[in-house]
Design an enzyme around this catalytic site. Structure first.
Site, PDB file in Angstrom:
ATOM      1  N   ILE A 155      53.205  43.293  42.131  1.00  0.00           N
ATOM      2  CA  ILE A 155      53.179  44.341  41.090  1.00  0.00           C
ATOM      3  C   ILE A 155      54.311  45.341  41.333  1.00  0.00           C
ATOM      4  O   ILE A 155      55.050  45.698  40.411  1.00  0.00           O
ATOM      5  CB  ILE A 155      51.798  45.032  41.052  1.00  0.00           C
ATOM      6  CG1 ILE A 155      50.708  44.001  40.686  1.00  0.00           C
ATOM      7  CG2 ILE A 155      51.806  46.186  40.055  1.00  0.00           C
ATOM      8  CD1 ILE A 155      49.293  44.510  40.757  1.00  0.00           C
ATOM      9  N   ASP A 174      57.495  49.474  52.177  1.00  0.00           N
ATOM     10  CA  ASP A 174      56.540  48.393  52.448  1.00  0.00           C
ATOM     11  C   ASP A 174      56.485  48.202  53.963  1.00  0.00           C
ATOM     12  O   ASP A 174      57.436  48.543  54.667  1.00  0.00           O
ATOM     13  CB  ASP A 174      57.009  47.091  51.770  1.00  0.00           C
ATOM     14  CG  ASP A 174      55.861  46.118  51.547  1.00  0.00           C
ATOM     15  OD1 ASP A 174      55.446  45.924  50.391  1.00  0.00           O
ATOM     16  OD2 ASP A 174      55.343  45.550  52.549  1.00  0.00           O
ATOM     17  N   ARG A 236      43.746  50.604  44.455  1.00  0.00           N
ATOM     18  CA  ARG A 236      42.318  50.750  44.731  1.00  0.00           C
ATOM     19  C   ARG A 236      42.054  52.238  44.938  1.00  0.00           C
ATOM     20  O   ARG A 236      42.853  52.935  45.562  1.00  0.00           O
ATOM     21  CB  ARG A 236      41.913  49.966  45.996  1.00  0.00           C
ATOM     22  CG  ARG A 236      41.801  48.463  45.777  1.00  0.00           C
ATOM     23  CD  ARG A 236      40.610  48.083  44.878  1.00  0.00           C
ATOM     24  NE  ARG A 236      40.521  46.659  44.593  1.00  0.00           N
ATOM     25  CZ  ARG A 236      40.967  46.069  43.488  1.00  0.00           C
ATOM     26  NH1 ARG A 236      41.562  46.769  42.538  1.00  0.00           N
ATOM     27  NH2 ARG A 236      40.803  44.770  43.307  1.00  0.00           N
ATOM     28  N   ASP A 260      43.741  54.627  37.446  1.00  0.00           N
ATOM     29  CA  ASP A 260      43.032  53.510  36.812  1.00  0.00           C
ATOM     30  C   ASP A 260      41.892  53.035  37.705  1.00  0.00           C
ATOM     31  O   ASP A 260      41.050  52.263  37.279  1.00  0.00           O
ATOM     32  CB  ASP A 260      44.021  52.350  36.580  1.00  0.00           C
ATOM     33  CG  ASP A 260      43.396  51.193  35.816  1.00  0.00           C
ATOM     34  OD1 ASP A 260      42.735  51.447  34.792  1.00  0.00           O
ATOM     35  OD2 ASP A 260      43.558  50.025  36.241  1.00  0.00           O
ATOM     36  N   GLU A 265      33.151  53.102  41.221  1.00  0.00           N
ATOM     37  CA  GLU A 265      33.368  52.676  39.835  1.00  0.00           C
ATOM     38  C   GLU A 265      32.085  52.124  39.247  1.00  0.00           C
ATOM     39  O   GLU A 265      31.460  51.273  39.873  1.00  0.00           O
ATOM     40  CB  GLU A 265      34.479  51.617  39.775  1.00  0.00           C
ATOM     41  CG  GLU A 265      35.827  52.186  40.171  1.00  0.00           C
ATOM     42  CD  GLU A 265      36.971  51.177  40.045  1.00  0.00           C
ATOM     43  OE1 GLU A 265      36.740  50.054  39.571  1.00  0.00           O
ATOM     44  OE2 GLU A 265      38.093  51.536  40.413  1.00  0.00           O
ATOM     45  N   HIS A 283      39.757  51.218  35.019  1.00  0.00           N
ATOM     46  CA  HIS A 283      40.157  49.989  35.729  1.00  0.00           C
ATOM     47  C   HIS A 283      40.551  48.886  34.736  1.00  0.00           C
ATOM     48  O   HIS A 283      39.985  47.787  34.744  1.00  0.00           O
ATOM     49  CB  HIS A 283      39.040  49.512  36.659  1.00  0.00           C
ATOM     50  CG  HIS A 283      39.543  48.654  37.780  1.00  0.00           C
ATOM     51  ND1 HIS A 283      38.978  48.653  39.025  1.00  0.00           N
ATOM     52  CD2 HIS A 283      40.582  47.760  37.857  1.00  0.00           C
ATOM     53  CE1 HIS A 283      39.625  47.800  39.814  1.00  0.00           C
ATOM     54  NE2 HIS A 283      40.606  47.257  39.114  1.00  0.00           N
ATOM     55  N   ILE A 284      41.547  49.205  33.917  1.00  0.00           N
ATOM     56  CA  ILE A 284      41.955  48.261  32.856  1.00  0.00           C
ATOM     57  C   ILE A 284      43.281  47.565  33.153  1.00  0.00           C
ATOM     58  O   ILE A 284      43.863  46.930  32.276  1.00  0.00           O
ATOM     59  CB  ILE A 284      42.049  48.967  31.471  1.00  0.00           C
ATOM     60  CG1 ILE A 284      43.028  50.160  31.524  1.00  0.00           C
ATOM     61  CG2 ILE A 284      40.675  49.382  30.989  1.00  0.00           C
ATOM     62  CD1 ILE A 284      43.391  50.693  30.139  1.00  0.00           C
ATOM     63  N   GLY A 285      43.750  47.690  34.412  1.00  0.00           N
ATOM     64  CA  GLY A 285      45.055  47.099  34.751  1.00  0.00           C
ATOM     65  C   GLY A 285      45.206  45.659  34.283  1.00  0.00           C
ATOM     66  O   GLY A 285      46.231  45.278  33.728  1.00  0.00           O
ATOM     67  N   ALA A 286      44.179  44.859  34.506  1.00  0.00           N
ATOM     68  CA  ALA A 286      44.282  43.430  34.166  1.00  0.00           C
ATOM     69  C   ALA A 286      43.554  43.096  32.864  1.00  0.00           C
ATOM     70  O   ALA A 286      43.366  41.928  32.540  1.00  0.00           O
ATOM     71  CB  ALA A 286      43.706  42.597  35.301  1.00  0.00           C
TER      72      ALA A 286
HETATM   73  N1  LIG Z   1      44.156  48.063  38.339  1.00  0.00           N
HETATM   74  C1  LIG Z   1      43.912  46.780  38.285  1.00  0.00           C
HETATM   75  O1  LIG Z   1      43.235  46.282  37.403  1.00  0.00           O
HETATM   76  C2  LIG Z   1      44.511  45.872  39.326  1.00  0.00           C
HETATM   77  C3  LIG Z   1      44.811  44.542  38.978  1.00  0.00           C
HETATM   78  C4  LIG Z   1      45.449  43.749  39.927  1.00  0.00           C
HETATM   79  C5  LIG Z   1      45.717  44.245  41.200  1.00  0.00           C
HETATM   80  N2  LIG Z   1      45.360  45.517  41.518  1.00  0.00           N
HETATM   81  C6  LIG Z   1      45.633  46.050  42.857  1.00  0.00           C
HETATM   82  O2  LIG Z   1      47.035  46.233  43.000  1.00  0.00           O
HETATM   83  C7  LIG Z   1      47.374  46.202  44.387  1.00  0.00           C
HETATM   84  C8  LIG Z   1      48.652  45.422  44.613  1.00  0.00           C
HETATM   85  O3  LIG Z   1      48.529  44.120  44.118  1.00  0.00           O
HETATM   86  P1  LIG Z   1      49.712  43.035  44.305  1.00  0.00           P
HETATM   87  O4  LIG Z   1      49.288  41.829  43.556  1.00  0.00           O
HETATM   88  O5  LIG Z   1      51.034  43.640  44.058  1.00  0.00           O
HETATM   89  O6  LIG Z   1      49.575  42.748  45.867  1.00  0.00           O
HETATM   90  P2  LIG Z   1      50.674  42.095  46.835  1.00  0.00           P
HETATM   91  O7  LIG Z   1      49.917  41.560  47.992  1.00  0.00           O
HETATM   92  O8  LIG Z   1      51.587  41.191  46.101  1.00  0.00           O
HETATM   93  O9  LIG Z   1      51.522  43.370  47.314  1.00  0.00           O
HETATM   94  C9  LIG Z   1      51.009  44.353  48.147  1.00  0.00           C
HETATM   95  C10 LIG Z   1      52.151  44.889  49.000  1.00  0.00           C
HETATM   96  O10 LIG Z   1      51.675  45.995  49.758  1.00  0.00           O
HETATM   97  C11 LIG Z   1      52.277  45.910  51.038  1.00  0.00           C
HETATM   98  N3  LIG Z   1      51.504  46.703  52.000  1.00  0.00           N
HETATM   99  C12 LIG Z   1      50.356  46.381  52.638  1.00  0.00           C
HETATM  100  N4  LIG Z   1      49.970  47.395  53.444  1.00  0.00           N
HETATM  101  C13 LIG Z   1      50.897  48.371  53.301  1.00  0.00           C
HETATM  102  C14 LIG Z   1      51.052  49.658  53.873  1.00  0.00           C
HETATM  103  N5  LIG Z   1      50.174  50.145  54.758  1.00  0.00           N
HETATM  104  N6  LIG Z   1      52.120  50.388  53.501  1.00  0.00           N
HETATM  105  C15 LIG Z   1      53.036  49.905  52.620  1.00  0.00           C
HETATM  106  N7  LIG Z   1      52.950  48.689  52.052  1.00  0.00           N
HETATM  107  C16 LIG Z   1      51.888  47.931  52.380  1.00  0.00           C
HETATM  108  C17 LIG Z   1      52.286  44.429  51.346  1.00  0.00           C
HETATM  109  O11 LIG Z   1      53.200  44.111  52.368  1.00  0.00           O
HETATM  110  C18 LIG Z   1      52.694  43.848  49.986  1.00  0.00           C
HETATM  111  O12 LIG Z   1      54.099  43.726  49.856  1.00  0.00           O
HETATM  112  C19 LIG Z   1      46.123  45.668  45.095  1.00  0.00           C
HETATM  113  O13 LIG Z   1      45.419  46.763  45.658  1.00  0.00           O
HETATM  114  C20 LIG Z   1      45.292  45.110  44.001  1.00  0.00           C
HETATM  115  O14 LIG Z   1      43.930  45.157  44.323  1.00  0.00           O
HETATM  116  C21 LIG Z   1      44.771  46.334  40.604  1.00  0.00           C
END
Ligand SMILES: NC(=O)c1ccc[n+]([C@@H]2O[C@H](COP(=O)([O-])OP(=O)(O)OC[C@H]3O[C@@H](n4cnc5c(N)ncnc54)[C@H](O)[C@@H]3O)[C@@H](O)[C@H]2O)c1
Length: 310
Positions: A155, A174, A236, A260, A265, A283-286
């Site tokens: 993302i 990261d 989250r 979001d 929740e 929580h409408i991201g997806a």
């Molecule tokens: N709002 C929504 O509806 C929705 C939908 C999908 C995902 N999400 C959330 O979005 C977030 C990211 O999803 P993604 O698919 O990009 O995940 P991803 O695993 O592709 O990317 C997460 C990144 O965070 C990095 N990371 C981990 N710990 C870290 C730290 N302490 N400091 C800095 N970077 C760190 C990882 O190395 C990775 O590059 C997740 O929490 C997921 O649950 C929310």
């Protein structure tokens, strides 16, 4: 080709994935409103359990069904509703479909940033009350502002590309090295966490929930942000200390936030929802047709593939 495998779908999912499972010869039971008691009784009759976030796959359910269940499939990302440890201990595979949501979440983040920058929700509410609040609505452009991306995963990377298209300057942090070609492509400035926090005009969180990321945005970090900064969280809820954020928004430590996701929740008695400089979405991201369809199709493919391998 897997056949005669029985799949129980416990939450509502897009039809595309269901059709694909049926086409592969599986017997699919679609029970999107099944309750925990019933699930505990019938889970042992299936090879695969499919859930989104509503259904909890507890230790008890796994204990009662692991003699047959080979796969627990989560349509979406988080595995918070599955007892992963118990499943692994009993050799039950867990699969999910994180890749499907990336574009929809990224587009929501851009929408939230624009909403914060121009106060669009307030403008809409006042217009509908019959108020012409033009003079109160001097916003800010995104162009030229520093967008800080915490967690440059699927993302975060996508948002970087969108931010670049909006001519923003990108800062990323990261814990793992970020792909060099990507850094070059979007012109990302890679920094440590504190530098990002101190320099960004818009800060967006895209980390998973882990012991390290829980409350990583706390009062100390908030106090280092610019007083004009906007914080966006679609990762989250627990990644932000909500009490500290409430204080920072009330005291003008930062300018605003768009959320979001929440610690609880749906949120109950959450004071953040009462602040005028907070924009909230449930929580409408997806929650788009495209993300839901893609997630169900990705899961169906992964189920078919995994059953072939087992
Ligand atoms: N709002 C929504 O509806 C929705 C939908 C999908 C995902 N999400 C959330 O979005 C977030 C990211 O999803 P993604 O698919 O990009 O995940 P991803 O695993 O592709 O990317 C997460 C990144 O965070 C990095 N990371 C981990 N710990 C870290 C730290 N302490 N400091 C800095 N970077 C760190 C990882 O190395 C990775 O590059 C997740 O929490 C997921 O649950 C929310």
């Amino acid at each position: 080709m897997p056949s005669d495998n029985r799949v129980l779908i416990c939450d509502s999912i897009d039809n595309a994935g269901i059709e694909s499972l049926k086409k592969s010869g599986m017997v699919v039971d679609y029970q999107p409103e099944i309750g925990p008691v019933q699930l505990g009784l019938v889970a042992k009759n299936y090879d695969v359990l499919v859930v989104r976030s509503r259904t909890k796959i507890t230790k008890e359910i796994i204990e009662a069904s692991a003699q047959n269940v080979k796969i627990i499939a989560r349509v979406g990302v988080g595995l918070d509703n599955i007892d992963v440890k118990e499943a692994e201990a009993r050799n039950v595979r867990i699969i999910n479909s994180p890749e499907a949501a990336a574009n929809s979440v990224s587009e929501l983040v851009i929408g939230l940033m624009l909403s914060l920058a121009r106060n669009i929700p307030f403008a809409d509410t006042e217009m509908k009350k019959g108020n012409w609040v033009k003079k109160d609505l001097i916003g800010t452009e995104l162009r030229g502002k520093y967008l800080g991306i915490i967690g440059v995963g699927s993302i975060g990377r996508n948002i970087g590309r969108m931010g670049k298209a909006l001519r923003m300057n990108l800062i990323g942090h990261d814990i793992f090295p970020i792909n060099r070609d990507y850094i070059k492509e979007v012109g990302l400035i890679v920094t440590d966490f504190n530098t990002l926090i101190e320099s960004a005009d818009f800060i967006t969180c895209h980390v998973p929930l882990t012991t390290e990321t829980r409350k990583m945005i706390n009062s100390e970090k908030l106090s280092k942000m610019k007083s004009t900064a906007f914080l966006i969280n679609t990762s989250r809820g627990e990644v932000i200390d909500e009490k500290a954020l409430y204080d920072a928004l009330r005291n003008g430590t930062i300018a605003g936030a768009a959320l979001d996701v929440f610690e609880n929740e749906p949120p109950t008695n959450n004071m953040l929802l009462k602040l005028p400089n907070v924009i909230c979405t449930p929580h409408i991201g997806a929650q788009t047709n495209e993300a839901q369809e893609l997630a169900s199709m990705v899961i169906a493919e992964k189920i078919i593939q995994t059953l072939r391998e087992i």
